[in-house]
Design a protein around this motif. Structure first.
Motif, mmCIF file in Angstrom:
data_model
loop_
_atom_site.group_PDB
_atom_site.id
_atom_site.type_symbol
_atom_site.label_atom_id
_atom_site.label_comp_id
_atom_site.label_asym_id
_atom_site.label_seq_id
_atom_site.Cartn_x
_atom_site.Cartn_y
_atom_site.Cartn_z
ATOM 1 N N PRO A 2 -2.796 -2.282 -5.355
ATOM 2 C CA PRO A 2 -3.539 -3.380 -6.407
ATOM 3 C C PRO A 2 -4.068 -4.647 -5.817
ATOM 4 C CG PRO A 2 -1.730 -2.126 -7.475
ATOM 5 C CD PRO A 2 -1.531 -1.824 -6.028
ATOM 6 N N HIS A 3 -3.609 -4.898 -4.784
ATOM 7 C CA HIS A 3 -3.812 -6.215 -4.162
ATOM 8 C C HIS A 3 -4.698 -6.201 -2.809
ATOM 9 C CE1 HIS A 3 0.379 -6.704 -5.937
ATOM 10 N NE2 HIS A 3 -0.129 -7.688 -6.487
ATOM 11 N N GLY A 4 -5.425 -4.862 -2.633
ATOM 12 C CA GLY A 4 -6.200 -4.880 -1.808
ATOM 13 C C GLY A 4 -5.796 -4.168 -0.467
ATOM 14 N N PRO A 5 -6.488 -4.049 0.719
ATOM 15 C CA PRO A 5 -6.017 -3.537 1.705
ATOM 16 C C PRO A 5 -4.638 -3.964 2.211
ATOM 17 C CG PRO A 5 -8.140 -4.011 2.042
ATOM 18 C CD PRO A 5 -7.834 -4.649 0.957
ATOM 19 N N ALA A 6 -3.951 -3.080 2.694
ATOM 20 C CA ALA A 6 -2.432 -3.312 3.219
ATOM 21 C C ALA A 6 -2.476 -4.008 4.567
ATOM 22 C CB ALA A 6 -1.416 -2.208 2.852
ATOM 23 N N LEU A 7 -1.409 -4.573 4.796
ATOM 24 C CA LEU A 7 -1.275 -5.162 6.300
ATOM 25 C C LEU A 7 -0.363 -4.406 7.104
ATOM 26 C CD1 LEU A 7 -0.893 -9.058 5.684
ATOM 27 C CD2 LEU A 7 -3.096 -7.535 6.323
ATOM 28 N N LEU A 8 -0.486 -4.313 8.315
ATOM 29 C CA LEU A 8 0.443 -3.478 9.361
ATOM 30 C C LEU A 8 1.211 -4.367 10.006
ATOM 31 C CD1 LEU A 8 0.548 -0.797 10.512
ATOM 32 C CD2 LEU A 8 -0.972 -1.607 12.589
ATOM 33 N N PHE A 9 2.360 -3.921 9.808
ATOM 34 C CA PHE A 9 3.681 -4.432 10.311
ATOM 35 C C PHE A 9 4.352 -3.711 11.216
ATOM 36 C CE2 PHE A 9 2.782 -6.443 6.095
ATOM 37 C CZ PHE A 9 2.895 -7.758 6.401
ATOM 38 N N VAL A 10 5.441 -4.388 11.986
ATOM 39 C CA VAL A 10 6.337 -3.524 12.986
ATOM 40 C C VAL A 10 7.746 -4.268 12.872
ATOM 41 C CG1 VAL A 10 5.869 -4.650 15.028
ATOM 42 C CG2 VAL A 10 6.788 -2.445 15.136
#
Length: 500
Positions: A27-35
């Protein structure tokens, strides 16, 4: 942010790999990629998480980067995202506002539970809610005082400028000759500009508010407010909102515009810097002369980034042209960040800017003075060090010079012969933060670690299988215990019946 804890060292941490093309949305837009990283070890499996919420209770979006998502799950996710959108669109809120201001004062109501302006036809639906009556025009022009601040530290951290800081910023912007202000997460400054523009004909400064708090769409038109997530550069209003922002930045050939931003302090600096650079790229799309107040030749949009001083090194990693001002920013609804406190209780929030420091005039009545050597205004406690040839204090206290460390340090620090550096008097010797957190090697920081840029699968399948096996064994034990309890309770009931 989903992984704001990555700013703090520990046995393991989450590293941001950045916004990825084709990233899934919450709901807050595109997700971010983490590691997930562990010092000296290979990186773990990559995953997507919400850009705006650090707490999974606020937004539980999670997806492995290499995970195959079924069509049914994608459809359910889209439906979930739609169900978590605001009840009214921005255009509908603008129309509702026009109808609201036409109402007599006695019929102007605001629902405190729903945080919504109410029209008479909606009163019955909100009859069991608490609401404010007789909403005046002055209240409508100051929505940050009408709305409840969203103070969840792990999601919004909506702390609002005190009048002192807000008035200082506005006076400074007008004195520097700016005519347009892109207010990113600074609703109090935006409403002060809007209010002054409506009251004074000679005041010709305009503002565009970009904020993730959609409640402000009830009070501002589409040319005054854009629903925006500063952690992933997402405009919720789509291309129309993006074009509104671009036009605002590029008016008058992009001259006399500045971005003022006050992000949540728990957010990842990497994500914020990425979004701010994209806003600068929108501004630099037109040919323009280099702004005379900039102390360098780069074509950067003038900017005030308001953030705690202890993030200085992180900000300079992404914006080397920035410098930190000594002005202490304070907030109305924050218990600690108040003006007038002394020592360690002073507000740690500062202004980072790419403008020439000498043009940022700080109020002398508050004790700030101009250092002719450093060519900038400094606080009263920030004394010039002849050895460092600089005003070195960061926190407002007078720092002391350490000959062995060859730099100035905090007054509460002492030189430790075992650690060979200055630190707190009571500390554990031998603990060192030197070296990269990811690979453990010296010479670079975590953000510049070459390991993060490689695409390799470092997942440990044996460990994962072991975890699954242990989980299955636990479930079996629990089932057996539950069955034994059920049998025992049945026997008890039978025995009681026999006795009676």
């Amino acid at each position: 942010m989903a992984a704001a804890g990555a700013e703090l060292p520990g046995p393991a941490a989450l590293a941001l790999l950045g916004p990825a093309p084709g990233a899934p949305c919450c709901p807050h837009g595109p997700a971010l990629l983490f590691v997930k990283t562990s010092q000296g070890k290979e990186e773990g499996r990559r995953f997507y998480a919400c850009s705006a919420c650090r707490d999974r209770k606020d937004c539980n979006f999670f997806q492995w980067e290499d995970e195959k998502v079924s069509e049914a799950r994608l459809a359910a996710r889209e439906e979930y995202n739609r169900s978590h959108q605001p009840c009214f669109t921005h255009r509908q809120n603008v129309d509702r506002y026009k109808n609201f201001v036409l109402l007599p004062l006695s019929k102007r109501r605001f629902c405190q539970e729903c945080q919504q302006l109410l029209l008479p036809a909606e009163w019955k639906k909100h009859s069991d809610h608490q609401f404010l009556c007789d909403i005046t025009t002055a209240q409508l022009k100051s929505p940050s005082q009408l709305l409840y601040p969203l103070e969840n530290k792990k999601t919004n951290a909506q702390y609002l400028f005190a009048d002192r800081s807000c008035q200082f910023l506005l006076n400074l912007l007008t004195d520097l000759g700016f005519r347009r202000v892109l207010s990113v997460g600074t609703p109090r400054l935006h409403e002060m500009i809007q209010s002054k523009a409506s009251q004074e004909e000679e005041f010709n400064v305009r503002s565009l508010l970009l904020d993730i708090d959609f409640r402000y769409s009830q009070f501002y038109t589409e040319d005054e407010f854009c629903h925006y997530n500063m952690f992933n550069h997402h405009f919720f209003g789509g291309e129309a909102a993006r074009e509104t922002c671009r036009k605002f930045l590029c008016e008058e050939n992009g001259e006399r515009v500045i971005m003022v931003t006050d992000p949540p302090f728990g957010g990842l600096v990497e994500a914020l810097a990425s979004s701010f650079k994209k806003l600068m790229a929108m501004w630099s799309g037109t040919e323009k002369e280099v702004f005379s107040l900039l102390g360098h030749d780069n074509r950067e949009m003038p900017m005030f980034w308001i953030f705690p001083y202890f993030f200085e090194s992180r900000i300079l990693d992404f914006f080397p042209s920035f410098s930190m001002m000594d002005y202490q920013v304070d907030y109305d609804n924050h218990a600690l960040y108040k003006h007038g406190k002394t020592g360690r209780r002073q507000s740690p929030v500062r202004i980072f800017t790419n403008l020439t420091p000498s043009v940022i005039v700080l109020p002398e009545e508050e004790g700030y003075r101009f250092c002719t050597v450093c060519q900038r205004y400094v606080s009263s406690g920030n004394q010039h060090c002849e050895i460092c040839n600089s005003c070195t204090s960061k926190d407002g206290r007078r720092w002391k010079h350490c000959v062995l460390c060859k730099k100035c340090v905090k007054p509460s620090w002492f030189h430790c012969d075992n650690c060979k550096c200055c630190t707190l008097e009571k500390h554990s010797c031998g603990k060192s933060d030197s070296g990269c957190f990811v690979c453990g090697k010296a010479g670079h920081k975590r953000s510049a670690c070459p390991s993060l840029s490689r695409s390799r699968a470092a997942w440990q399948p044996d460990k994962k299988k072991g975890q699954k096996t242990r989980k299955r064994i636990k479930m079996r034990v629990r089932k057996r215990l539950a069955m034994k309890r059920a049998i025992f309770s049945k026997r008890k009931v039978k025995n009681k019946k026999k006795k009676t």
